[in-house]
Motif scaffolding. Structure first.
Motif, PDB file in Angstrom:
ATOM      1  N   SER A 209      22.884  -7.152 -45.107  1.00 19.22           N
ATOM      2  CA  SER A 209      22.963  -8.592 -45.378  1.00 19.22           C
ATOM      3  C   SER A 209      23.582  -8.852 -46.748  1.00 19.22           C
ATOM      4  O   SER A 209      23.751  -7.943 -47.562  1.00 19.22           O
ATOM      5  CB  SER A 209      21.571  -9.205 -45.331  1.00 19.22           C
ATOM      6  N   HIS A 210      23.869 -10.112 -47.015  1.00 20.61           N
ATOM      7  CA  HIS A 210      24.500 -10.494 -48.278  1.00 20.61           C
ATOM      8  C   HIS A 210      23.487 -10.411 -49.425  1.00 20.61           C
ATOM      9  O   HIS A 210      22.322 -10.737 -49.239  1.00 20.61           O
ATOM     10  CB  HIS A 210      25.046 -11.927 -48.170  1.00 20.61           C
ATOM     11  N   TYR A 211      23.959 -10.017 -50.597  1.00 22.03           N
ATOM     12  CA  TYR A 211      23.031  -9.809 -51.719  1.00 22.03           C
ATOM     13  C   TYR A 211      22.399 -11.095 -52.231  1.00 22.03           C
ATOM     14  O   TYR A 211      21.480 -11.062 -53.038  1.00 22.03           O
ATOM     15  CB  TYR A 211      23.726  -9.051 -52.855  1.00 22.03           C
ATOM     16  N   SER A 212      22.864 -12.220 -51.727  1.00 21.87           N
ATOM     17  CA  SER A 212      22.294 -13.488 -52.188  1.00 21.87           C
ATOM     18  C   SER A 212      20.835 -13.659 -51.771  1.00 21.87           C
ATOM     19  O   SER A 212      20.105 -14.429 -52.386  1.00 21.87           O
ATOM     20  CB  SER A 212      23.126 -14.647 -51.653  1.00 21.87           C
ATOM     21  N   ILE A 213      20.426 -12.955 -50.734  1.00 22.06           N
ATOM     22  CA  ILE A 213      19.018 -13.050 -50.335  1.00 22.06           C
ATOM     23  C   ILE A 213      18.149 -12.428 -51.444  1.00 22.06           C
ATOM     24  O   ILE A 213      17.131 -13.010 -51.851  1.00 22.06           O
ATOM     25  CB  ILE A 213      18.778 -12.348 -48.971  1.00 22.06           C
ATOM     26  N   GLN A 214      18.610 -11.297 -51.956  1.00 23.98           N
ATOM     27  CA  GLN A 214      17.871 -10.693 -53.071  1.00 23.98           C
ATOM     28  C   GLN A 214      17.964 -11.544 -54.336  1.00 23.98           C
ATOM     29  O   GLN A 214      17.012 -11.661 -55.094  1.00 23.98           O
ATOM     30  CB  GLN A 214      18.412  -9.286 -53.356  1.00 23.98           C
ATOM     31  N   LYS A 215      19.129 -12.124 -54.548  1.00 20.87           N
ATOM     32  CA  LYS A 215      19.301 -12.980 -55.718  1.00 20.87           C
ATOM     33  C   LYS A 215      18.334 -14.170 -55.640  1.00 20.87           C
ATOM     34  O   LYS A 215      17.724 -14.557 -56.622  1.00 20.87           O
ATOM     35  CB  LYS A 215      20.751 -13.460 -55.823  1.00 20.87           C
ATOM     36  N   SER A 216      18.184 -14.726 -54.458  1.00 18.38           N
ATOM     37  CA  SER A 216      17.254 -15.845 -54.289  1.00 18.38           C
ATOM     38  C   SER A 216      15.839 -15.414 -54.644  1.00 18.38           C
ATOM     39  O   SER A 216      15.096 -16.159 -55.299  1.00 18.38           O
ATOM     40  CB  SER A 216      17.274 -16.337 -52.844  1.00 18.38           C
ATOM     41  N   ALA A 217      15.466 -14.222 -54.203  1.00 16.18           N
ATOM     42  CA  ALA A 217      14.121 -13.736 -54.498  1.00 16.18           C
ATOM     43  C   ALA A 217      13.926 -13.580 -56.002  1.00 16.18           C
ATOM     44  O   ALA A 217      12.854 -13.879 -56.544  1.00 16.18           O
ATOM     45  CB  ALA A 217      13.874 -12.413 -53.787  1.00 16.18           C
ATOM     46  N   ALA A 218      14.968 -13.109 -56.698  1.00 16.54           N
ATOM     47  CA  ALA A 218      14.890 -12.963 -58.158  1.00 16.54           C
ATOM     48  C   ALA A 218      14.725 -14.332 -58.817  1.00 16.54           C
ATOM     49  O   ALA A 218      13.862 -14.531 -59.666  1.00 16.54           O
ATOM     50  CB  ALA A 218      16.137 -12.265 -58.689  1.00 16.54           C
TER      51      ALA A 218
ATOM     52  N   LEU B 237      13.752 -17.300 -57.481  1.00 18.27           N
ATOM     53  CA  LEU B 237      12.586 -18.089 -57.080  1.00 18.27           C
ATOM     54  C   LEU B 237      11.263 -17.480 -57.549  1.00 18.27           C
ATOM     55  O   LEU B 237      10.201 -18.057 -57.321  1.00 18.27           O
ATOM     56  CB  LEU B 237      12.563 -18.256 -55.560  1.00 18.27           C
ATOM     57  N   GLY B 238      11.340 -16.317 -58.193  1.00 19.15           N
ATOM     58  CA  GLY B 238      10.106 -15.712 -58.704  1.00 19.15           C
ATOM     59  C   GLY B 238       9.357 -14.915 -57.658  1.00 19.15           C
ATOM     60  O   GLY B 238       8.170 -14.611 -57.823  1.00 19.15           O
ATOM     61  N   ILE B 239      10.031 -14.588 -56.569  1.00 18.29           N
ATOM     62  CA  ILE B 239       9.401 -13.777 -55.521  1.00 18.29           C
ATOM     63  C   ILE B 239       9.556 -12.294 -55.873  1.00 18.29           C
ATOM     64  O   ILE B 239       8.663 -11.488 -55.629  1.00 18.29           O
ATOM     65  CB  ILE B 239      10.040 -14.106 -54.150  1.00 18.29           C
ATOM     66  N   GLY B 240      10.681 -11.953 -56.480  1.00 19.67           N
ATOM     67  CA  GLY B 240      10.937 -10.570 -56.908  1.00 19.67           C
ATOM     68  C   GLY B 240      11.746  -9.801 -55.877  1.00 19.67           C
ATOM     69  O   GLY B 240      11.446  -9.833 -54.692  1.00 19.67           O
TER      70      GLY B 240
ATOM     71  N   GLU C 170      11.880  -6.708 -55.254  1.00 19.96           N
ATOM     72  CA  GLU C 170      11.196  -5.612 -54.551  1.00 19.96           C
ATOM     73  C   GLU C 170      10.391  -6.139 -53.355  1.00 19.96           C
ATOM     74  O   GLU C 170       9.964  -5.353 -52.511  1.00 19.96           O
ATOM     75  CB  GLU C 170      10.317  -4.790 -55.495  1.00 19.96           C
ATOM     76  N   ASN C 171      10.219  -7.440 -53.289  1.00 16.12           N
ATOM     77  CA  ASN C 171       9.526  -8.017 -52.140  1.00 16.12           C
ATOM     78  C   ASN C 171      10.481  -8.501 -51.046  1.00 16.12           C
ATOM     79  O   ASN C 171      10.066  -9.179 -50.111  1.00 16.12           O
ATOM     80  CB  ASN C 171       8.586  -9.125 -52.610  1.00 16.12           C
ATOM     81  N   VAL C 172      11.740  -8.146 -51.208  1.00 15.15           N
ATOM     82  CA  VAL C 172      12.719  -8.338 -50.131  1.00 15.15           C
ATOM     83  C   VAL C 172      12.838  -6.997 -49.420  1.00 15.15           C
ATOM     84  O   VAL C 172      13.322  -6.018 -49.993  1.00 15.15           O
ATOM     85  CB  VAL C 172      14.099  -8.751 -50.676  1.00 15.15           C
ATOM     86  N   LEU C 173      12.375  -6.924 -48.204  1.00 14.95           N
ATOM     87  CA  LEU C 173      12.370  -5.651 -47.499  1.00 14.95           C
ATOM     88  C   LEU C 173      13.614  -5.560 -46.631  1.00 14.95           C
ATOM     89  O   LEU C 173      13.872  -6.439 -45.801  1.00 14.95           O
ATOM     90  CB  LEU C 173      11.073  -5.538 -46.703  1.00 14.95           C
ATOM     91  N   LEU C 174      14.388  -4.513 -46.896  1.00 17.95           N
ATOM     92  CA  LEU C 174      15.675  -4.364 -46.211  1.00 17.95           C
ATOM     93  C   LEU C 174      15.482  -3.581 -44.920  1.00 17.95           C
ATOM     94  O   LEU C 174      15.119  -2.404 -44.942  1.00 17.95           O
ATOM     95  CB  LEU C 174      16.683  -3.673 -47.120  1.00 17.95           C
ATOM     96  N   VAL C 175      15.724  -4.258 -43.820  1.00 14.35           N
ATOM     97  CA  VAL C 175      15.490  -3.678 -42.502  1.00 14.35           C
ATOM     98  C   VAL C 175      16.696  -2.840 -42.089  1.00 14.35           C
ATOM     99  O   VAL C 175      17.842  -3.254 -42.287  1.00 14.35           O
ATOM    100  CB  VAL C 175      15.236  -4.809 -41.476  1.00 14.35           C
ATOM    101  N   LYS C 176      16.425  -1.682 -41.495  1.00 15.93           N
ATOM    102  CA  LYS C 176      17.506  -0.775 -41.087  1.00 15.93           C
ATOM    103  C   LYS C 176      18.404  -1.390 -40.012  1.00 15.93           C
ATOM    104  O   LYS C 176      17.956  -2.162 -39.167  1.00 15.93           O
ATOM    105  CB  LYS C 176      16.910   0.508 -40.518  1.00 15.93           C
TER     106      LYS C 176
END
Lengths: 513, 513
Positions: free
Chosen positions: B209-218, B220-223, B225-231
């Protein structure tokens, strides 16, 4: 049909043509040129009309009226293509039913005017149609961004060893960046571990500050209730002593204060917070000091007015929107950060499909990973071109003139009995806030009863004003003040006669209320 | 000087004039028209050249070269104004040293091409120079936004009773909105109280997926490491069973799963996640299902290809960027939300200086408070105008053609021994991923040694390619795959001969590596 007749001779080439007859279709150069030339003719005619005082600012219609379709102007989209001729008519109608924000008598918003050089810059930008992520696809614009931001940072008083920045889609996003950076500065682990790994944070800003500071707290997961609104004096400036006690009480409640946003030019009053006093407090408590100079930043271009931002050099970050006081077309907003390399450190995720480390050029110019947006519109070129065209001196005289208009209005209002100033002191920025007192209210004593009636005056005048469409000004309540008008000057087309016209118009529309 | 000579006759009017001789200065209509007409002439000439195959895609220079100034083109800003003549030269130079993203042989980015109608739309938008906060100052554009978004939601398969949306500054911001909405849906208290009042959240998205999902987590204060990347499977599609087990293991670790982002058209492979399977899982676990169709959304316009997005109607929110596959000029990105009124509920702060409840028109059209940006650029008009011009059928044939180009490239590569496909199956979107094997590598067995050498091939070819400037294509590594080329088609100017040219060029530049 009228609009079509005016389109002139070369229109014959366009009639019955469709978009598939334009480039990149083979042999369509002439048709493409002609179509765009017709569009430009429409835009040039609009632009010339815009600055004429005999032109209305708006031709108001309610949403349901516009949706029903006016004189053949329909917003609906069909599955079938329209021909180019119809598109030209649609373009004229779109402008016709819009609001002329560049009109000399449009006082409604902090952004107004239409700068011809800036406009040329936007036309070129959209023709270049590129994105700011990498040097690879935006070499010129990336370097222009560096040059322009450096100029702006020089004006903040930051040394060459410090300073970094980015153009943002609006000042709210700039402010959001500042909170994000401050949080990362104190708690870098928040990026990977989230807010649950760090203490409960507290942020401070004045009760007159822009609501984007609260919006940032909502978005970033800090929570709006952890934004503590510091009291202002009657002029709308943050009271430093109140900030001190607010910080102390947050600590008592177990919160972790980390960030103060001072405002340089508040939205409604145009007030400047005392930056040096606030910087002292931030230093004492080890807090990140942000200055929201979205509106007031432009005054740094003026030798006469820049004193109002004294202390801004001590900030950790600054929001400054050239699309407001500097008259740059929308959008053009910046976030400036004192700590070099910190935007990159805070935001990078190093997506390899975009930011390959093994490129053949200096990849420190691939600025996309400094941002949270990834793709970014090119907002720098219009500002760069305007700066080339006007120089510092051009911006300075433009800004001085806006503030002179504000003083002129203020002086007029001071001597009138049918108008009442919201605060008595001379405007620091170009905002002037006032009530209009219709005849029926003039002999009422100040107090609840008058306030109740006064509250309804501005909305009624504004409604009539929009229906007639000759001028536009905003109003709002604030704290315990009932609805009052806020006049702002950011349009270099506005002259004293327009200020006179505004007051006459308010009297004409409100006299009998 | 050369550039000046070409400017033609009316240039005489401009020589020695400065920006202060333009509107709104009295009597400056003619000078203003002439200046803008000269700009337009430069842009029209650029546009016609752009589509010619004999034109280079770029004229590469390193950052230090451009900064030193090339043939009199200086990026530096002085305090004094330049005359209009010099500005015209600067505009030509800006285009000259830029990258022609509309060129038929530019394959570097998901956004490419230059749509003439869309361009006309942008020129009008910048001339109107307004902001999307309120109906008051953007009546036409606000209603157009409603019309266009409704059309897009119809195509998702959402009923008239559901659906809301907003144009955003890029797909990353759209994705960020989706996470923000999902969090608010489960924990409305987060807006005021912050993340410390709610459990530790977990988000799910595929490893492609696009790295923006992780950026959003960073952000929004979710972090992160709490974005779990599914195989994913070898084609780059999320494996539903892996999502199931990822959700279960997050729960075991005490996290609170709330959000899944499925991708419809991944950035590198162009893969479509199995939306119906993912929707089943989201329903079972009560999770918010977002679909990032920034790149793949355009395929909904094609009867032939829309089947790839089956199940998108079951999503809670969708990102769809018309500036990618639909060829709309930058920027034009949307976020669509199934739950009506929810954007407003999540984001509103009711700033009274902007969103007065006592206006005389239906203030539900003051959309600014639905957003986190407050001020918003008008991104709708160019899309509205293109839709009028092309209809659904025009977009459909444009998109089908891009996918045909991808199939053509795929078929060619299948039969070549000097190229190797990254995955064997037919492309679902317009992405085609491949390695080029120079002579020296062709007889090496697959494995570590070959991979090490192969990894250096694409960067070397790309460097030479940029220096020569005849075409542009991107490369990246992904997972355990070493650097490979990714070709994408989104430019309606690209023909088969351009695909042939690209392969020939790669061979020419890489043959002897």
């Amino acid at each position: 049909m009228d609009s079509l007749q005016k389109l002139g001779g070369i229109n014959a080439i366009i009639i019955s043509h469709s978009s598939s007859d334009l480039l990149p279709t083979e042999g369509s150069e002439e048709a493409s040129r002609h179509f765009l030339q017709e569009i430009v003719n429409i835009l040039l005619a609009y632009m010339c009309k815009l600055f004429k005082r005999s032109t209305k600012v708006l031709d108001f219609h309610h949403p349901h009226q516009l949706k029903e379709g006016l004189e053949g102007f329909t917003l609906e989209l069909s599955d079938q293509p329209e021909n180019l001729e119809q598109l030209l008519v649609d373009c004229r109608d779109t402008l016709k039913y819009g609001v002329k924000t560049g009109h000399p008598r449009f006082f409604n918003q902090l952004s107004s005017g239409l700068d011809i050089i800036g406009l040329a810059g936007e036309w070129l930008t959209s023709t270049a149609n590129t994105n700011m992520f990498t040097y690879e696809i935006s070499p010129v614009f990336i370097l222009m961004e560096e040059v322009v931001l450096r100029k702006m940072m020089d004006m903040l008083g930051w040394s060459n060893e410090e300073g970094d920045g980015i153009f943002c889609p609006g000042g709210t996003v700039s402010n959001l960046y500042s909170v994000l950076l401050a949080r990362y500065h104190f708690f870098p682990e928040v990026k990977s571990r989230g807010m649950s790994a760090i203490p409960r944070l507290a942020m401070f800003t004045s009760s007159h500050s822009h609501y984007s500071i609260q919006k940032s707290a909502a978005v970033l997961g800090i929570g709006t209730e952890n934004v503590l609104l510091v009291k202002c004096d009657e002029r709308g400036k943050m009271i430093p002593g109140e900030l001190e006690s607010s910080i102390a009480s947050a600590k008592d409640r177990g919160l972790y204060p980390f960030y103060v946003s001072a405002t340089a030019g508040t939205t409604v009053y145009g007030a400047f917070d005392p930056l040096n006093d606030i910087a002292d407090i931030c230093e004492r408590h080890g807090l990140w000091m942000h200055v929201d100079a979205a509106w007031g930043g432009g005054l740094l271009m003026s030798k006469r007015h820049r004193v109002k931002l004294q202390g801004i050099d001590r900030s950790s970050s600054v929001t400054w929107n050239p699309h407001k006081m500097m008259g740059v077309p929308l959008q053009c907003a910046t976030l400036l950060v004192r700590k070099k390399g910190f935007l990159q450190e805070c935001n990078q995720l190093c997506a390899e499909y975009l930011f390959q480390p093994d490129k053949h050029y200096d990849t420190s110019y691939d600025t996309g990973d400094k941002t949270i947006q990834c793709g970014r519109h090119v907002d720098v070129f219009k500002l760069w071109l305007m700066w080339k065209a006007k120089g510092m001196e051009g911006f300075e005289s433009q800004i001085n003139k806006c503030l002179e208009n504000a003083e002129y209005l203020f002086d007029k209002l001071k001597n009138r009995t049918d108008f009442l100033l919201v605060f008595e002191s001379k405007p620091e920025h170009s905002n002037v806030c006032f009530w209009y007192l219709p005849h029926s209210l003039r002999n009422l004593p100040p107090g609840c009863e008058r306030d109740k009636k006064l509250h309804a005056v501005a909305p009624k005048i504004k409604a009539k004003m929009m229906e007639e469409g000759l001028t536009m000004i905003g109003y709002q309540p604030l704290g315990n003040k009932v609805n009052f008008f806020r006049c702002v000057f950011s349009n270099s087309a506005t002259q004293r006669e327009d200020v006179d016209f505004l007051l006459d118009e308010i009297v004409r529309l409100g006299h009998d209320l």
